[in-house]
Structures are given as C-alpha cells and as structure tokens.
Design an enzyme around this catalytic site. Structure first.
Site, PDB file in Angstrom:
ATOM      1  N   SER A 145       9.258  20.139  19.945  1.00 28.50           N
ATOM      2  CA  SER A 145       9.741  18.846  20.414  1.00 28.50           C
ATOM      3  C   SER A 145      10.896  19.043  21.367  1.00 28.50           C
ATOM      4  O   SER A 145      11.660  20.017  21.251  1.00 28.50           O
ATOM      5  CB  SER A 145      10.214  18.043  19.203  1.00 28.50           C
ATOM      6  OG  SER A 145      10.988  16.940  19.601  1.00 28.50           O
ATOM      7  N   TYR A 169      15.685  17.280  10.971  1.00 30.56           N
ATOM      8  CA  TYR A 169      14.347  17.334  11.581  1.00 30.56           C
ATOM      9  C   TYR A 169      14.358  18.300  12.771  1.00 30.56           C
ATOM     10  O   TYR A 169      13.517  19.205  12.874  1.00 30.56           O
ATOM     11  CB  TYR A 169      13.901  15.931  12.030  1.00 30.56           C
ATOM     12  CG  TYR A 169      12.860  15.957  13.114  1.00 30.56           C
ATOM     13  CD1 TYR A 169      11.556  16.354  12.826  1.00 30.56           C
ATOM     14  CD2 TYR A 169      13.182  15.630  14.434  1.00 30.56           C
ATOM     15  CE1 TYR A 169      10.601  16.411  13.834  1.00 30.56           C
ATOM     16  CE2 TYR A 169      12.236  15.681  15.439  1.00 30.56           C
ATOM     17  CZ  TYR A 169      10.944  16.072  15.137  1.00 30.56           C
ATOM     18  OH  TYR A 169      10.013  16.142  16.138  1.00 30.56           O
ATOM     19  N   LYS A 173      12.413  22.151  13.609  1.00 27.76           N
ATOM     20  CA  LYS A 173      11.664  22.547  14.821  1.00 27.76           C
ATOM     21  C   LYS A 173      12.285  23.791  15.445  1.00 27.76           C
ATOM     22  O   LYS A 173      11.587  24.711  15.883  1.00 27.76           O
ATOM     23  CB  LYS A 173      11.629  21.402  15.839  1.00 27.76           C
ATOM     24  CG  LYS A 173      10.811  20.197  15.410  1.00 27.76           C
ATOM     25  CD  LYS A 173       9.320  20.509  15.348  1.00 27.76           C
ATOM     26  CE  LYS A 173       8.513  19.318  14.875  1.00 27.76           C
ATOM     27  NZ  LYS A 173       7.111  19.660  14.576  1.00 27.76           N
TER      28      LYS A 173
HETATM   29  C1  UD1 Z   1      13.199  10.452  18.865  1.00 26.93           C
HETATM   30  C2  UD1 Z   1      13.843  11.478  17.965  1.00 26.93           C
HETATM   31  C3  UD1 Z   1      13.364  12.847  18.376  1.00 26.93           C
HETATM   32  C4  UD1 Z   1      11.845  12.906  18.332  1.00 26.93           C
HETATM   33  C5  UD1 Z   1      11.263  11.817  19.225  1.00 26.93           C
HETATM   34  C6  UD1 Z   1       9.764  11.752  19.112  1.00 26.93           C
HETATM   35  C7  UD1 Z   1      15.971  10.456  17.378  1.00 26.93           C
HETATM   36  C8  UD1 Z   1      17.467  10.542  17.489  1.00 26.93           C
HETATM   37  N1  UD1 Z   1      15.282  11.360  18.067  1.00 26.93           N
HETATM   38  O1  UD1 Z   1      13.639  10.698  20.162  1.00 26.93           O
HETATM   39  O2  UD1 Z   1      13.918  13.796  17.502  1.00 26.93           O
HETATM   40  O3  UD1 Z   1      11.395  14.153  18.743  1.00 26.93           O
HETATM   41  O4  UD1 Z   1      11.790  10.555  18.812  1.00 26.93           O
HETATM   42  O5  UD1 Z   1       9.244  10.886  20.066  1.00 26.93           O
HETATM   43  O6  UD1 Z   1      15.449   9.628  16.669  1.00 26.93           O
HETATM   44  N2  UD1 Z   1      15.589   2.695  21.124  1.00 26.93           N
HETATM   45  C9  UD1 Z   1      16.036   1.399  21.091  1.00 26.93           C
HETATM   46  N3  UD1 Z   1      15.576   0.574  20.104  1.00 26.93           N
HETATM   47  C10 UD1 Z   1      14.715   0.994  19.146  1.00 26.93           C
HETATM   48  C11 UD1 Z   1      14.244   2.328  19.186  1.00 26.93           C
HETATM   49  C12 UD1 Z   1      14.705   3.153  20.188  1.00 26.93           C
HETATM   50  O7  UD1 Z   1      16.833   0.985  21.940  1.00 26.93           O
HETATM   51  O8  UD1 Z   1      14.352   0.195  18.269  1.00 26.93           O
HETATM   52  C13 UD1 Z   1      16.067   3.582  22.193  1.00 26.93           C
HETATM   53  C14 UD1 Z   1      16.774   4.808  21.667  1.00 26.93           C
HETATM   54  O9  UD1 Z   1      18.123   4.549  21.467  1.00 26.93           O
HETATM   55  C15 UD1 Z   1      16.484   5.821  22.768  1.00 26.93           C
HETATM   56  C16 UD1 Z   1      15.125   5.379  23.335  1.00 26.93           C
HETATM   57  O10 UD1 Z   1      14.943   4.038  22.907  1.00 26.93           O
HETATM   58  O11 UD1 Z   1      17.437   5.704  23.776  1.00 26.93           O
HETATM   59  C17 UD1 Z   1      13.974   6.218  22.807  1.00 26.93           C
HETATM   60  O12 UD1 Z   1      14.057   6.256  21.394  1.00 26.93           O
HETATM   61  P1  UD1 Z   1      12.943   6.964  20.485  1.00 26.93           P
HETATM   62  O13 UD1 Z   1      11.628   6.387  20.790  1.00 26.93           O
HETATM   63  O14 UD1 Z   1      13.416   6.874  19.079  1.00 26.93           O
HETATM   64  O15 UD1 Z   1      12.914   8.453  21.000  1.00 26.93           O
HETATM   65  P2  UD1 Z   1      14.085   9.559  21.126  1.00 26.93           P
HETATM   66  O16 UD1 Z   1      15.385   9.028  20.698  1.00 26.93           O
HETATM   67  O17 UD1 Z   1      14.010  10.133  22.480  1.00 26.93           O
END
Ligand code: UD1
Length: 364
Positions: A145, A169, A173
């Site tokens: 990842s 997590y 990895k």
């Molecule tokens: C997350 C995981 C990462 C994992 C990846 C798989 C975390 C900190 N990291 O990454 O370890 O490998 O998913 O795809 O969880 N966001 C919102 N509202 C929400 C959900 C997300 O604003 O309800 C924002 C987050 O703050 C982030 C972006 O959307 O900036 C993407 O979030 P997410 O889909 O959870 O992915 P990652 O954080 O990149």
C-alpha cells in the site's frame, strides 16, 4: 455453481496453462483481479474467510465471467491463520503463483486492535510463505500500500523513497515488505512483486461487483457513495486548511480495473523474468485529486447532491500523496487507463444497482 469445497476441474490451469491461488479473492480488489485472471486464461483458486466479504461477491464474478470461464474458478473457504486451511488449499492443486490480498485494512481498527492486525496480516502471511515453500510455489504478488510512504516528504512518491509506518496497519505492510525482501535474499528461488496501491475506487463496468464495506465506511469514495444513495446524510470533509488548491487533502485515486490489470502485468513479469528478485512497484495514476474535486466529480456522475460538512483534519492524514508511475510503466509495461470521471461513473453504476451492497438490504 455453488460455492463450496474444491470442485474437480475448477481452478485448474486454463488456456495460459497457469494456475493461481488468490488469497482474499472475494474482496474488493480480489474479485476484480480474479475476474481479469479468468479472462486472461488463468485457472483461479480463491481462498477467503469472508471476514470482510461475502460469498455472493464470487457468485457475481461467475455471473460476469460466464460458465466457460467460471469452470476455471474454484473456491476454498479458509483462513491464513490456520495451517490446516492452507494445507487444504495447496493439496487441491499445484499453483504457479500466489496473488496475496488477504488481510485487514482499517486504520482506526488497527490502532484499537493491533493484535488482530499482527495475527491476520503477519502470522497469516508467514503461514502462507511456509505452505508455498513446502509445495514448491515461490512466486508471489503481494498487496502492499501507499501507506508505506507514511507522510511523504517528497511527491510524487517514488519506489525508493523513505518508508515509514503511521499506524499498526501500515506497520504490518511495512514489515511484510521487509519480510519479503529478507525471505527472497535468503532464498533467491523466490520471486516477489510488492504492489503499492494508491487509492483504489470505481467498480467493474457491469455494476455487478464493487466495494461493499461492512459498517460505516472509513474511506472517502464508499462514504460519498452512501451519501449519494441516501444511506448517510452528509460527508464529513476532514480538513479544509491544508496547503492545497482548495484546502482539502489530495490523493491518487485509481480505477480498480486498472489496478487488477496491474496484477496481470506483475504476474507476466514474474513468469517472464528468471531471477526476478523482490521488487516494489507503485500502482497509481500519477495524478492527485482533492476531496472537494472528488465530491464534485461524483455529484456530476450521479446527478445527486452530496451535502458536505467541513470538519477538522483526521489525525494521521497526509496533505498530499500521489504516485510516480514511471517504474511500473517502464518495467511492467502497465499504466492506468481510466480517469476520475470513469471511476465515478462506474462506482455510481455499482451503487445504483446495489445501494445496500451485495446483501441488498438495509440490515447488515
Ligand atoms: C486510507 C488509509 C491508508 C489505506 C488507504 C486505502 C488512513 C489514515 N489511511 O488512506 O492506510 O492504505 O485508505 O485506500 O485511513 N476523507 C474525508 N471524509 C471521509 C473519508 C475520507 O474527508 O469520510 C478524506 C481523508 O481525510 C483523506 C481523503 O479523503 O484526505 C482520502 O481518505 P481515504 O479514502 O480514507 O484514503 P487515505 O487516507 O488516502
């Protein structure tokens, strides 16, 4: 065809003459990859414990693949923590390679229950290596990842950037990458590809398979999708004061079908390269998209309102993460084909057809 024990004939070598064991093959990326493997002529045996997936997902793979290709798909219910289950999988037939997806992946849960993450991800994978070794199968494609880049100091992330873990997590990895390098160094007979996924989203164009998280989604796109179908009232946007073009965090979203194709390219590389070693590749698009850009794209694709609420940053989140795609292009001959618009289109198609996922009801 009913899903049950190993069925005679299923999973055996296909037109490619090759047979692959897919751990976690009932999951989001696993189903899309299993389908692609069947389409490419591989025999596919899925082993899954349905911890975060359902048997229906594999039935959908059979539906899309059709009876001829599905004859090469086999399923064994099993848990990698059980040496007995692995023995059952390896006794069923000879595999040319293993594509290893099985594992837990919820960051928050990993902080609360690190024991579960170390047992499933680490112990499960160590058992898998043991079983592979005993059965003379030494080719693996491993689901890593972009989380191994932690909070990248330099973007785009290149494969030899500094690696760090931000949570348990991520640490599993990172350790599993190191473990792969150590095992391969100790026994050069191993060939291992480490695929570092960025943010997989979208769904198969049929709308029959897609991501179906249990409970309230942690990741952005599944959350947006559930707002669009009316299961959740609004999206919490975590952080609007990042130093980015609109204040929200930037990620590299990649269509899951492109990601599945990346596994085919990785397998081809393993089969075509003697003494391959252990090599990591990014699977991303090389393009960054902000949270608000993603919301706008999904709104356009679905025609639905996506109400948003600006919230504080989510602890541990990086500002901007996207991939350098050069190495995968150069060495695997693979690059992502789809853009954000197609990712949202296909995910919306899946959502519309399956607003409550595979089980089809509000009670889950
Ligand atoms: C997350 C995981 C990462 C994992 C990846 C798989 C975390 C900190 N990291 O990454 O370890 O490998 O998913 O795809 O969880 N966001 C919102 N509202 C929400 C959900 C997300 O604003 O309800 C924002 C987050 O703050 C982030 C972006 O959307 O900036 C993407 O979030 P997410 O889909 O959870 O992915 P990652 O954080 O990149």
């Amino acid at each position: 065809m009913a899903i049950g024990g190993a069925e005679a004939g299923g999973g055996g070598a296909g037109a490619s003459g090759r047979s692959v064991l897919v751990t976690g093959g009932a999951g989001f990326i696993g189903t899309h990859t299993a389908l692609r493997l069947l389409e490419q002529g591989y025999g596919v045996t899925v082993v899954d414990n349905f911890h975060n997936s359902v048997p229906e997902a594999l039935e959908r793979v059979r539906l899309i693949a059709g009876p001829a290709l599905s004859a090469r798909l086999d399923f064994i219910r099993g848990d990698l923590r059980s040496a007995g289950d692995l023995e059952k999988a390896f006794a069923a037939r000879r595999y040319d390679a293993v594509v290893h997806f099985a594992g837990l992946k919820a960051v928050g849960e990993s902080v609360a229950r690190p024991d579960m993450y170390y047992e499933n991800n680490l112990a499960g994978t160590i058992n898998l290596y043991k079983a592979m070794n005993e059965h003379g199968c030494k080719k693996m494609v491993f689901s890593s990842s972009a989380t191994v880049y932690g909070w990248p100091e330099v973007i785009p992330c290149v494969e030899d950037s500094k690696l760090q873990a931000a949570n348990p997590y991520g640490r599993t990895k990172l350790i599993l990458e190191e473990l792969a390098r150590d095992y391969q160094r100790a026994d050069p007979g191993w060939s291992i590809v480490l695929l570092r996924y960025f943010n997989p989203i979208g769904a198969h164009s049929s709308g029959e398979i897609g991501e179906d998280p249990k409970g309230v989604p942690n990741n952005l796109l599944p959350y947006i999708q559930q707002v669009a179908v009316g299961r959740l009232p609004e999206l919490n946007v975590y952080g609007h004061d990042y130093p980015t073009r609109d204040g929200t965090a930037i990620r590299d979203y990649i269509h899951v079908v492109d990601l599945a194709d990346g596994h085919i390219a990785a397998l081809n590389k393993l089969f075509d390269t003697p003494d391959f070693g252990c090599v990591a590749y990014n699977l991303g698009t090389g393009r960054g998209t902000s949270v608000l850009e993603m919301v706008a794209a999904f709104k356009k694709a679905s025609g639905k309102e996506i109400p948003t609420k600006m919230c504080p940053r989510r602890p541990g989140d990086a500002t901007e993460v996207y991939a350098s795609t050069e190495k995968a292009e150069r060495e695997l001959g693979w690059r992502a084909q789809y853009g954000i618009e197609e990712m949202c289109r296909d995910q919306w198609n899946w959502a519309k057809k399956n607003p409550y996922g595979y089980c089809g009801t509000a009670e889950k």
